[in-house]
Each structure stands twice: as C-alpha cells, then as structure tokens.
Design a protein around this motif. Structure first.
Motif, short mmCIF file in Angstrom:
data_model
loop_
_atom_site.label_atom_id
_atom_site.label_comp_id
_atom_site.label_asym_id
_atom_site.label_seq_id
_atom_site.Cartn_x
_atom_site.Cartn_y
_atom_site.Cartn_z
N ALA A 218 -1.02 15.81 8.42
CA ALA A 218 -1.88 15.13 7.43
C ALA A 218 -3.34 15.50 7.60
CB ALA A 218 -1.71 13.61 7.56
N GLU A 247 -0.57 9.77 -6.71
CA GLU A 247 -0.50 10.74 -5.60
C GLU A 247 -0.87 10.06 -4.30
OE1 GLU A 247 -2.67 14.48 -5.82
OE2 GLU A 247 -2.23 14.52 -7.97
N PRO A 250 -3.94 12.02 1.46
CA PRO A 250 -3.79 12.33 2.89
C PRO A 250 -4.94 11.71 3.68
CG PRO A 250 -4.30 14.32 1.63
CD PRO A 250 -4.19 13.20 0.64
N GLY A 253 -3.44 5.32 4.95
CA GLY A 253 -2.16 4.64 5.16
C GLY A 253 -1.64 4.83 6.57
N HIS A 254 -0.82 3.90 6.99
CA HIS A 254 -0.23 3.96 8.33
C HIS A 254 1.00 3.07 8.34
CE1 HIS A 254 0.11 3.64 12.72
NE2 HIS A 254 -0.53 4.79 12.72
N ARG A 255 2.03 3.51 9.04
CA ARG A 255 3.26 2.72 9.09
C ARG A 255 3.01 1.36 9.76
NH1 ARG A 255 8.62 3.84 9.34
NH2 ARG A 255 8.26 4.88 7.36
N PHE A 294 -6.90 0.99 -3.12
CA PHE A 294 -5.81 1.09 -2.13
C PHE A 294 -5.80 -0.03 -1.09
CE2 PHE A 294 -6.32 5.44 -3.72
CZ PHE A 294 -5.01 5.78 -4.01
N LYS A 297 -3.40 -2.93 -1.18
CA LYS A 297 -1.99 -2.62 -0.81
C LYS A 297 -1.85 -2.35 0.69
CE LYS A 297 0.88 -0.18 -3.28
NZ LYS A 297 1.46 0.99 -3.99
N ILE A 299 -3.58 -0.07 2.34
CA ILE A 299 -3.74 1.37 2.61
C ILE A 299 -5.23 1.65 2.86
CG2 ILE A 299 -3.44 3.69 1.67
CD1 ILE A 299 -1.18 2.35 -0.11
N ASN A 302 -7.30 6.47 7.71
CA ASN A 302 -6.75 6.51 9.07
C ASN A 302 -7.46 7.57 9.91
OD1 ASN A 302 -5.45 9.06 8.65
ND2 ASN A 302 -3.76 8.03 7.61
N ASP A 304 -6.72 10.43 10.75
CA ASP A 304 -6.66 11.82 10.29
C ASP A 304 -7.77 12.16 9.31
OD1 ASP A 304 -4.42 12.67 11.79
OD2 ASP A 304 -3.20 11.40 10.51
C1 LIG Z 1 1.64 7.41 7.06
C2 LIG Z 1 2.63 7.06 5.97
C3 LIG Z 1 3.78 8.08 5.98
C4 LIG Z 1 3.18 5.68 6.26
O1 LIG Z 1 3.79 5.24 5.15
P1 LIG Z 1 5.03 4.24 5.08
O2 LIG Z 1 4.87 3.11 6.01
O3 LIG Z 1 6.29 5.05 5.22
O4 LIG Z 1 4.81 3.69 3.64
P2 LIG Z 1 5.67 4.04 2.37
O5 LIG Z 1 5.91 5.50 2.26
O6 LIG Z 1 6.86 3.13 2.42
O7 LIG Z 1 4.67 3.59 1.21
C5 LIG Z 1 4.44 2.23 0.85
C6 LIG Z 1 3.61 2.22 -0.42
O8 LIG Z 1 2.28 2.63 -0.10
C7 LIG Z 1 1.94 3.79 -0.84
N1 LIG Z 1 1.20 4.68 0.05
C8 LIG Z 1 1.41 4.89 1.38
N2 LIG Z 1 0.51 5.77 1.85
C9 LIG Z 1 -0.27 6.12 0.80
C10 LIG Z 1 -1.35 7.00 0.67
N3 LIG Z 1 -1.79 7.72 1.72
N4 LIG Z 1 -1.93 7.14 -0.54
C11 LIG Z 1 -1.48 6.43 -1.60
N5 LIG Z 1 -0.45 5.57 -1.53
C12 LIG Z 1 0.16 5.43 -0.34
C13 LIG Z 1 3.27 4.42 -1.25
O9 LIG Z 1 3.13 5.23 -2.39
C14 LIG Z 1 4.10 3.21 -1.49
O10 LIG Z 1 3.75 2.66 -2.75
P3 LIG Z 1 4.83 1.92 -3.67
O11 LIG Z 1 5.29 0.72 -2.89
O12 LIG Z 1 4.08 1.59 -4.91
O13 LIG Z 1 5.94 2.92 -3.88
C15 LIG Z 1 1.94 7.09 4.58
O14 LIG Z 1 0.89 6.14 4.55
C16 LIG Z 1 1.41 8.46 4.20
O15 LIG Z 1 2.19 9.31 3.71
N6 LIG Z 1 0.08 8.71 4.42
C17 LIG Z 1 -0.50 9.99 4.14
C18 LIG Z 1 -0.26 10.92 5.30
C19 LIG Z 1 -1.07 10.51 6.53
O16 LIG Z 1 -2.28 10.31 6.45
N7 LIG Z 1 -0.38 10.46 7.67
C20 LIG Z 1 -1.02 10.19 8.95
C21 LIG Z 1 -0.85 8.77 9.39
S1 LIG Z 1 -1.76 8.44 10.88
#
Ligand SMILES: CC(C)(COP(=O)(O)OP(=O)(O)OC[C@H]1O[C@@H](n2cnc3c(N)ncnc32)[C@H](O)[C@@H]1OP(=O)(O)O)[C@@H](O)C(=O)NCCC(=O)NCCS
Length: 362
Positions: A218, A247, A250, A253-255, A294, A297, A299, A302, A304
């Motif tokens: 990311a 979209e 990047p 967001g974070h799990r 965001f 929600k 988000i 992070n 990165d």
């Molecule tokens: C990190 C990540 C994979 C964690 O996501 P996750 O816990 O699996 O969350 P989900 O994929 O279930 O997404 C939940 C919702 O948030 C949204 N969302 C999550 N990350 C988002 C982002 N970076 N931008 C926009 N929307 C995002 C999803 O589209 C989803 O929306 P919906 O409920 O309307 O469908 C995700 O935030 C992501 O892909 N981020 C971008 C990559 C990144 O920066 N990764 C490094 C993390 S340290």
C-alpha cells in the motif's frame, strides 16, 4: 477465552488465534503497546537496536554491556558473502524487488546462525543480515557492518538523502513498523514457525505476505496517489472523485484501528523535522479532504500514507517501499518466530467445505 464463530470470508476478523506477550494493539482506544510500552514513545525516543531489544527480549537492555553484546550479534550477522549477494541479486532479474526480497530473505539465516542455541542471539544475527539482503537484491554495495541498523537500512534502500536527520527520520519509521501484533505478515511468520520452519524461511513467508497491496504494497500505491493528487492540482476535488467512484484510497483504513492510527503523529513529526517536504503537504491536504468523507466510516490515514511521504522525501524509489517495511518489521517477525518456536503447536485451522458431496468417477 470463549469460542468464536469465524467469519465465512476467511478474514479471521475478530478471531483470537494466538496468545502473545509481544504486542497489544487496541483498535478502539487507538493504542499500541509493545511489551507494555507505548509504541509511539519507543519510536520517538529509542534507536532501532534498542526497540528491537525490547521487542525480542521483553525489556530495555539492563546495562551497557547487554546493549553492546546485542550490537555485536547484529554486526556478526550482517556480513553476507559474495555468493549469497549474487544469488539475491539474480532473484530480482525479471521480477519486482519486493517479490525477489520474499525469496531472498531465506539468505538472512546461514548455518552459523542456525547453530546458535540462544534464540535472542540467533534472532539478532538474522535481523542484522536483513539490510544486507535488501542491498544485495537492489544491486547496491553492502553497507559497512559497523554502521547503525538505520544507517545501513538507508543505504540499502538507495536513499538520495543520507544526512543525520534523514537517518533519524528513517529510524522513526523503522521503529514504528517494528511490531504491531498479528498483521497478516506476522501471522504468516507464526504459521511457518509453528511447523518448525527455520527463521530465514519464516521471514520469507512473512515478506511474501507483506508484499500485497492491502499490506506493505500500500505504501507505493499511496505515493502514486499523492503524486496524482499533486498533479491534479485540486486535492479536494481529486479525493471527492475517488470517493464518488467508490475507489479505495491507499494509505487509508486499517483492519484493527477504526480511530486515528497512533503511529501517524510521530511519523508526521519525523518528516516535518527533515525540512520542507512537498509530499508531507500533499499528505496533509489529502487527509484533510478525506476526513469528512471517510472518517465517519472509521477510515483514517494510516502509517503507509505518511510512510510514503517520508520515503519519498528521502529519495527512496517506490520499488523499495516493501523492503523499507520489511527492514522495520524484521525484529517483530523474529520475536513472533521465537515465541512460537518456544511454545507453539502446529497451526492447522478447519474450514467449512462448500464443494460437491462425495461422487463416483464417471
Ligand atoms: C487495510 C484494509 C485492507 C483493511 O480493510 P478491512 O478491514 O478488510 O475493511 P473492508 O475491506 O471490509 O472495508 C470496509 C469498508 O470500508 C471501506 N474501505 C476500507 N478501506 C478503505 C479505503 N482505504 N478507502 C476507501 N474505502 C475503504 C470499504 O470499501 C468497505 O466499504 P463498504 O462497507 O461500503 O463496502 C483496507 O482499509 C484497505 O484496503 N486500505 C487500503 C490499503 C492500505 O492502506 N493498507 C495498509 C494498511 S496499514
């Protein structure tokens, strides 16, 4: 611990899969504790060697003697022979450096390290070799082993800025990435360790997992997004268009964190301390434009997003951003490898079968 139903999507979200004494990431409070210490405090105040000592052993060195001994193990591991350098470099031919690094990290452990009985010494030696492997994959000269881990890392990443403030800025990023609980890559490392795999191949399993775009990959995508936002000129309109098109941004967001990522403020300070950084301004502008769309929600920007600004300001090629993450998290992966080796059982979860019922061959 009560039994929890695993989500059918395979994400293991919310499922406790291990007991660890290394880190506690509290997503609701926006807090990461490493062996009881706040990660951002460790990151802002300590060298990478001291952070690694805490991550691997559970506390700070009790004396200068302990610190020196640990340093001597890191230096002893750092030296990589010419044959292994050539092997690492050849892996990168026709592949991305990130993909090659996954395979090349096997080389971080040699027969000498494998023969070491003390797990801390073995981990310190393997960790010491990681910048050497990164440099070899990139085709750079081996950084002198007497340099600090952060300085060797900066050289291994081919940074164009190598002054003392730049070394310290990278060190803060490495510290912040050193350990963060069960990230996908750390979990992969634990799974490999649970089978009895050695440290080198366990790092390879972890790094392969790190390279994907939802994890360490990311950072490079965040950099591309920042460049695109700058080129667009109107950052607010750029972010709104991404939001409208549903979209993913990047670097957002974070799990686990559904509140602000606590690693961002110290990282932002580290970039700021390097002087004028247009990429930092771009980060702030994107973060400000994204907040109303965001943040409701859960988000948020992070590590990165700001990590990409830092690496960009240091002049590190985005091809090497996964390597930068691996250099930081190396001690965390190794701490988990040692923890599982000491106490773990084979990881072998169950699955829900969705294929055909038993049938006869035609
Ligand atoms: C990190 C990540 C994979 C964690 O996501 P996750 O816990 O699996 O969350 P989900 O994929 O279930 O997404 C939940 C919702 O948030 C949204 N969302 C999550 N990350 C988002 C982002 N970076 N931008 C926009 N929307 C995002 C999803 O589209 C989803 O929306 P919906 O409920 O309307 O469908 C995700 O935030 C992501 O892909 N981020 C971008 C990559 C990144 O920066 N990764 C490094 C993390 S340290």
């Amino acid at each position: 611990m009560t039994a929890q139903a695993a989500p059918a999507d395979g994400s293991l979200e919310g499922i406790i899969v291990a007991r660890t004494a290394i880190a506690h990431v509290d997503g609701r409070a926006g807090r990461a504790l490493i062996r009881g210490y706040l990660l951002q405090e460790l990151a802002a105040k300590l060298s990478y060697e001291d952070v690694a000592y805490v991550v691997l052993t559970g506390d700070l060195p009790a004396s200068e003697r302990d610190r020196a001994l640990f340093g001597s193990w890191i230096r002893a591991g750092a030296r990589m022979n010419e044959r292994d350098c050539a092997v690492a470099r050849s892996l990168a031919e026709g592949r991305s450096e990130a993909d090659a690094l996954g395979a090349a990290l096997v080389l971080a452990e040699d027969a000498v390290a494998r023969a070491v009985v003390d797990p801390i010494e073995r981990c310190a030696r393997v960790m010491g070799r990681v910048p050497s492997v990164v440099a070899a994959v990139a085709g750079f000269e081996q950084p002198p082993i007497e340099w600090s881990y952060a300085r060797r890392s900066l050289a291994a990443l081919g940074a164009t800025r190598v002054d003392a403030p730049s070394v310290r800025a990278l060190e803060v990023l490495l510290n912040l990435e050193s350990e963060h609980g069960l990230s996908a890559s750390t979990f992969a490392c634990r799974v490999a360790a649970s089978s009895g795999a050695n440290a080198g191949p366990s790092l390879s399993a972890a790094c392969a997992t790190l390279s994907g775009e939802r994890h360490g990959g990311a950072t490079a995508r965040a950099r591309a997004m920042l460049e695109a936002a700058l080129a667009h000129g109107d950052v607010a309109a750029f972010v709104q268009a991404k939001h409208g098109a549903k979209e993913r941004l990047p670097g957002f967001g974070h799990r686990v964190y559904k509140v602000a990522d606590p690693r961002v403020p110290p990282l932002r300070d580290a970039v700021h301390a390097m002087g004028h950084a247009p990429l930092l301004d771009a980060c702030d502008a994107v973060a400000e434009a994204a907040a109303p769309l965001f943040a409701p929600k859960g988000i948020h920007p992070n590590i990165d997003l700001y990590g990409s600004a830092l690496l960009g300001t240091l002049g590190v090629d985005p091809e090497r951003y996964v390597a930068a993450f691996a250099l930081g998290i190396a001690c965390g992966w190794l701490a988990h490898w040692a923890e599982v080796r000491a106490s773990g059982r084979l990881v072998r979860p169950d699955n829900e079968y969705s294929g055909p019922a038993q049938r006869a061959l035609p």
